[in-house]
Design a protein around this motif. Structure first.
Motif, short mmCIF file in Angstrom:
data_model
loop_
_atom_site.label_atom_id
_atom_site.label_comp_id
_atom_site.label_asym_id
_atom_site.label_seq_id
_atom_site.Cartn_x
_atom_site.Cartn_y
_atom_site.Cartn_z
N LEU A 1 0.91 -1.26 0.08
CA LEU A 1 0.02 0.03 -0.13
C LEU A 1 1.06 1.19 -0.02
O LEU A 1 0.34 2.10 -0.89
N LEU A 2 2.01 1.34 0.64
CA LEU A 2 2.86 2.30 0.73
C LEU A 2 3.44 2.68 -0.44
O LEU A 2 3.70 3.72 -0.94
N SER A 3 3.71 1.56 -1.22
CA SER A 3 4.52 1.64 -2.59
C SER A 3 3.45 2.38 -3.58
O SER A 3 3.91 3.13 -4.48
N LEU A 4 2.27 1.94 -3.37
CA LEU A 4 1.00 2.67 -4.36
C LEU A 4 1.07 3.93 -3.91
O LEU A 4 0.72 5.02 -4.78
N CYS A 5 1.12 4.38 -2.82
CA CYS A 5 1.08 5.84 -2.16
C CYS A 5 2.15 6.69 -2.90
O CYS A 5 1.97 7.95 -3.12
N ALA A 6 3.25 6.02 -2.91
CA ALA A 6 4.60 6.70 -3.28
C ALA A 6 4.49 7.04 -4.53
O ALA A 6 5.17 8.18 -4.91
N ALA A 7 3.73 6.50 -5.34
CA ALA A 7 3.51 6.89 -6.69
C ALA A 7 2.68 8.04 -6.95
O ALA A 7 2.90 9.08 -7.90
N LYS A 8 2.13 8.42 -5.96
CA LYS A 8 1.20 9.69 -5.76
C LYS A 8 2.18 10.98 -5.23
O LYS A 8 1.56 12.07 -5.48
N ALA A 9 3.21 10.71 -4.89
CA ALA A 9 4.09 11.70 -4.30
C ALA A 9 5.09 12.37 -5.25
O ALA A 9 4.85 11.99 -6.42
N PRO A 10 5.44 13.59 -5.23
CA PRO A 10 6.45 14.21 -6.08
C PRO A 10 7.48 13.12 -6.52
O PRO A 10 8.07 12.36 -5.81
N HIS A 11 7.69 13.49 -7.78
CA HIS A 11 8.98 12.44 -8.49
C HIS A 11 10.23 12.16 -7.47
O HIS A 11 11.05 13.26 -7.14
N ARG A 12 10.32 11.21 -7.19
CA ARG A 12 11.55 10.59 -6.57
C ARG A 12 11.80 11.17 -5.12
O ARG A 12 12.69 11.70 -4.75
N ARG A 13 10.84 11.86 -4.63
CA ARG A 13 10.56 12.46 -3.31
C ARG A 13 9.32 12.14 -2.57
O ARG A 13 8.85 12.66 -1.70
N SER A 14 9.23 10.76 -2.49
CA SER A 14 8.30 10.10 -1.64
C SER A 14 8.53 10.12 -0.13
O SER A 14 9.63 9.89 -0.23
N SER A 15 7.58 10.29 0.79
CA SER A 15 7.88 10.23 2.06
C SER A 15 6.46 10.05 2.77
O SER A 15 5.59 10.34 2.14
N PHE A 16 6.65 9.73 4.07
CA PHE A 16 5.44 9.68 4.66
C PHE A 16 4.82 11.25 4.75
O PHE A 16 3.58 11.39 4.80
N PHE A 17 5.91 12.07 5.06
CA PHE A 17 5.22 13.50 5.10
C PHE A 17 4.61 14.06 3.78
O PHE A 17 3.52 14.70 3.64
N ALA A 18 5.08 13.58 2.60
CA ALA A 18 4.78 13.89 1.34
C ALA A 18 3.33 13.50 0.98
O ALA A 18 2.61 13.95 0.57
N VAL A 19 3.11 12.17 1.60
CA VAL A 19 2.02 11.45 1.29
C VAL A 19 0.87 11.95 2.20
O VAL A 19 -0.31 12.22 2.06
N ALA A 20 1.32 12.18 3.54
CA ALA A 20 0.39 12.77 4.37
C ALA A 20 0.12 14.22 4.08
O ALA A 20 -0.93 14.73 4.18
N GLU A 21 0.78 15.05 3.46
CA GLU A 21 0.26 16.32 2.80
C GLU A 21 -0.71 16.05 1.97
O GLU A 21 -1.57 17.08 1.66
N ILE A 22 -0.87 15.08 1.26
CA ILE A 22 -2.03 14.87 0.29
C ILE A 22 -3.14 14.27 0.76
O ILE A 22 -4.20 14.70 0.41
N THR A 23 -2.88 13.39 1.95
CA THR A 23 -4.01 12.86 2.55
C THR A 23 -4.55 13.34 3.82
O THR A 23 -5.82 13.83 4.18
N PHE A 24 -3.67 13.67 4.70
CA PHE A 24 -3.95 14.37 6.13
C PHE A 24 -2.92 15.11 6.60
O PHE A 24 -2.20 14.97 7.29
N PRO A 25 -3.05 16.37 5.82
CA PRO A 25 -1.84 17.44 5.99
C PRO A 25 -1.83 17.96 7.21
O PRO A 25 -0.92 18.13 8.10
N LYS A 26 -3.19 18.03 8.48
CA LYS A 26 -2.76 18.37 9.52
C LYS A 26 -2.22 17.65 10.46
O LYS A 26 -1.76 17.66 11.79
N ALA A 27 -2.11 16.17 10.12
CA ALA A 27 -1.65 15.22 10.98
C ALA A 27 -0.14 14.67 10.45
O ALA A 27 0.43 13.98 11.18
#
Length: 474
Positions: free
Chosen positions: A98-124
Motif C-alpha cells: 500500500l505504501l508503494s502505491l501511495c509513493a506513486a502519488k508523491a512528487p517524483h523521487r521525493r516520496s515520504s510519509f510527510f509527502a503522502v500525508a500532505e496529500i491525505t491528512f495534512p494536519k496530521a
C-alpha cells in the motif's frame, strides 16, 4: 483539488548524476541543494540496484527481533507460533504494498510519509513523523542493548577457546564495548543516503546465515553444557503470548525505509517494487521460522528471550555466531538513524513549509524533508542528538524484552498497519476500480488500531503487575 504526481519522469535533457559510486564522496554530509531553483525535470532517476534495495530492506527487517522468536513459539506452541509469524509477515508485506502505491502519488523521487500525508491528512503530517521517529529511536536503543549484552560473551568465548588466559576485566563490561563500537557507528550514522549503506547490509545479512547454521546444527548435534530442554507443545497459549506477539510485529517493521528505497531504486515501477517487498519479507519470514522452530525444539519451554545467549559461550563455533549477531545489529543501527533524523527534522520545525517553484505554470512540489534538503548544521545536530541519547539509554538499560514489547505495540503497529491503511484509503476513496483494495486498507488500519491499544495496555499492565512466574514461557 489534489495534484497527482507520476512515479517516473523521462526527459531527454536529464543527465546521469548521483551515480551510486561516483557520488559516494558526497554521502557523508551531502550537497545542500538549493531547492528553490531545482527543476523537477532535472531530477535524475534512481541508481540503486534491485539487489541493494532488497538487502537494505531485509537488513532493516531482520534484526534483534529474530532473537526472541523461539520464545514466541514457547508462549503459544509450534503451530500457532508459526502461523502468527507468517501472518505478521504477510500483513507487513500488504502494508508495504500500500505504501508503494501511495509513493506513486508523491512528487517524483521525493516520496515520504510527510509527502503522502500532505496529500491525505495534512494536519496530521507532523504527528505521523513523530510516530516514525519514536519507533526508529526505540529500535536503535534495542540494537545497542544487544551489542552491550553479547560482546562480553564473545570475548570470553574467544579467550577460552584460543588461549589459556583469562579475558581482561574491562572486556567483560558490555558498556565498554558499547562505547568502542560507537566509534564505528558514528560515521555510518552520518551518511545521508540509504543506498550508501548497501555494503554494510551485505555483511550484516551474511551473519544471519551463520546464525541459522548455528541453530540448526545445535539441534541435531547439541553442544556440551547446553541448558536442559523443556517441554515441547504443538498448541499451548500462555499469557506471555500477548506480549511476544508485538515483538513479531516489530520484527517485520521496515516501512520507515520503504520510501527512500522507492526514491533511490532504478526504474521504480510497481512490479519491481513488488519484487523488492516480496523478497525482503519472504527471506525474513523464512529466517524467523527456521530460528523459531529449531530454537524452540532445542530448548522447549526453557528457552529464553535471547536465543543466541542460550548456547555455551565457551564454544568457538557459537562465539563466532555471537560475533555475527553483533555485526548484524551494529550495521542495522544506521538504518534506523536515517529515517529518525529526517522525521525529527519535520517534528522540530512544524509549521515551516519549504516549497519549490519549478517554473511559471508548473506544479509545486512538497517539502518531504529529504536528507539532501537538510542543511549541514541541522543534519549534524540532529544526528549527534540521536546518537547521544540512544547511547545513553542503552548504556543504562539492560532489559531487552520490555523495550521490544513497547516499541512493537506503539510505533511498529502504527508504521506497519495504521498509516499505510489510512493513507491508501484516503487516496483511493473515489476510485471505483480499487474499491476492494480500499476496504482492505481500511481494515488494515482498524486492525492496527486494535493491536496498538490492546498490546500497549497489556504491556503497561505487565509493568505495573509483573508476573510471578520465573519461566517466561509459562
Amino acid at each position: 483539488m489534489v495534484n497527482t504526481y507520476g512515479a517516473t519522469v523521462t526527459s531527454s535533457s536529464t543527465e546521469a548524476v548521483d551515480d551510486e559510486d561516483t557520488n559516494e564522496h558526497t554521502a557523508f554530509l551531502g550537497d545542500n541543494r538549493d531547492i528553490t531553483t531545482t527543476r523537477k525535470e532535472d531530477k535524475a532517476d534512481g541508481h540503486a540496484s534491485i539487489t541493494s534495495s532488497i538487502s537494505n530492506l531485509a537488513n532493516t527487517i531482520i534484526g534483534s527481533g529474530m532473537l526472541t522468536f523461539p520464545l514466541a513459539l514457547a508462549s503459544a506452541g509450534i503451530l500457532p507460533g508459526m502461523i502468527t509469524c507468517v501472518l505478521s509477515g504477510g500483513i507487513a508485506a500488504f502494508g508495504l504494498y500500500l505504501l508503494s502505491l501511495c509513493a506513486a502519488k508523491a512528487p517524483h523521487r521525493r516520496s515520504s510519509f510527510f509527502a503522502v500525508a500532505e496529500i491525505t491528512f495534512p494536519k496530521a503530517a507532523v504527528f505521523f513523523d513523530a510516530a516514525i521517529a519514536i519507533k526508529c529511536f526505540g529500535v536503535s536503543i534495542s540494537y545497542l542493548i544487544i551489542i552491550k549484552g553479547l560482546t562480553p560473551n564473545v570475548v570470553s568465548s574467544l579467550y577460552h577457546d584460543l588461549s589459556d588466559a583469562e579475558p581482561p576485566a574491562w572486556s567483560q563490561n558490555g558498556r565498554n564495548w558499547l562505547a568502542i563500537f560507537m566509534i564505528i557507528l558514528i560515521p555510518l550514522a552520518f551518511l545521508r543516503r540509504l543506498n550508501s549503506l548497501r555494503h554494510t547490509s551485505y555483511i550484516a545479512l551474511f551473519s544471519v546465515v551463520y546464525l541459522v547454521i548455528i541453530v540448526i546444527k545445535c539441534y541435531f548435534w547439541p553442544l556440551k553444557d547446553m541448558p536442559p530442554a523443556g517441554e515441547i507443545r504443538l498448541v499451548h497459549f500462555t499469557s506471555n503470548f500477548l506480549s511476544t506477539f508485538p515483538v513479531q510485529v516489530f520484527a517485520f517493521t521496515c516501512a520507515q525505509n520503504l520510501f527512500p528505497i522507492y526514491n533511490e531504486v532504478k526504474s521504480n515501477t510497481q512490479p519491481r517494487m513488488n519484487i523488492i517487498i516480496g523478497s525482503a519479507i519472504g527471506s525474513a519470514t523464512l529466517t524467523y521460522e527456521i530460528i523459531a522452530v529449531f530454537g524452540y525444539l532445542t530448548f522447549g519451554t526453557n528457552v529464553g528471550a535471547n536465543i543466541i545467549a542460550m548456547y555455551p559461550s565457551t564454544s568457538l563455533f557459537v562465539a563466532i555466531g555471537q560475533l555475527a549477531i553483533v555485526i548484524l545489529v551494529l550495521f542495522s543501527y544506521p538504518l534506523q538513524v536515517h529515517p529518525c533524523r529526517n522525521c525529527l527534522d519535520k517534528v522540530f520545525h512544524a509549521g515551516e513549509s519549504v516549497k519549490q517553484v519549478v517554473s511559471e505554470g508548473s506544479e509545486v512540489d512538497i517539502d518531504d524533508h529529504g536528507s539532501d534538503d537538510m542543511s549541514n548544521t541541522k543534519h549534524t545536530i540532529l544526528t549527534l542528538a540521536i546518537i547521544a541519547s540512544t547511547f545513553t539509554i542503552a548504556y543504562l538499560v539492560d532489559d531487552l524484552k520490555i523495550v521490544l514489547s513497547f516499541v512493537g505495540s506503539t510505533g511498529s503497529t502504527t508504521l506497519s498497519f495504521i498509516l499505510p491503511g489510512l493513507m491508501y484509503w484516503k487516496l483511493s476513496r473515489g476510485d471505483e476500480s480499487s474499491r476492494t483494495l480500499n476496504r482492505a486498507a481500511l481494515a488494515l488500519a482498524v486492525y492496527g488500531a486494535f493491536i496498538f491499544v490492546f498490546c500497549l495496555g497489556f504491556n503497561i499492565y505487565q509493568v505495573v503487575q509483573p508476573s510471578t512466574s520465573g519461566d517466561p514461557a509459562h
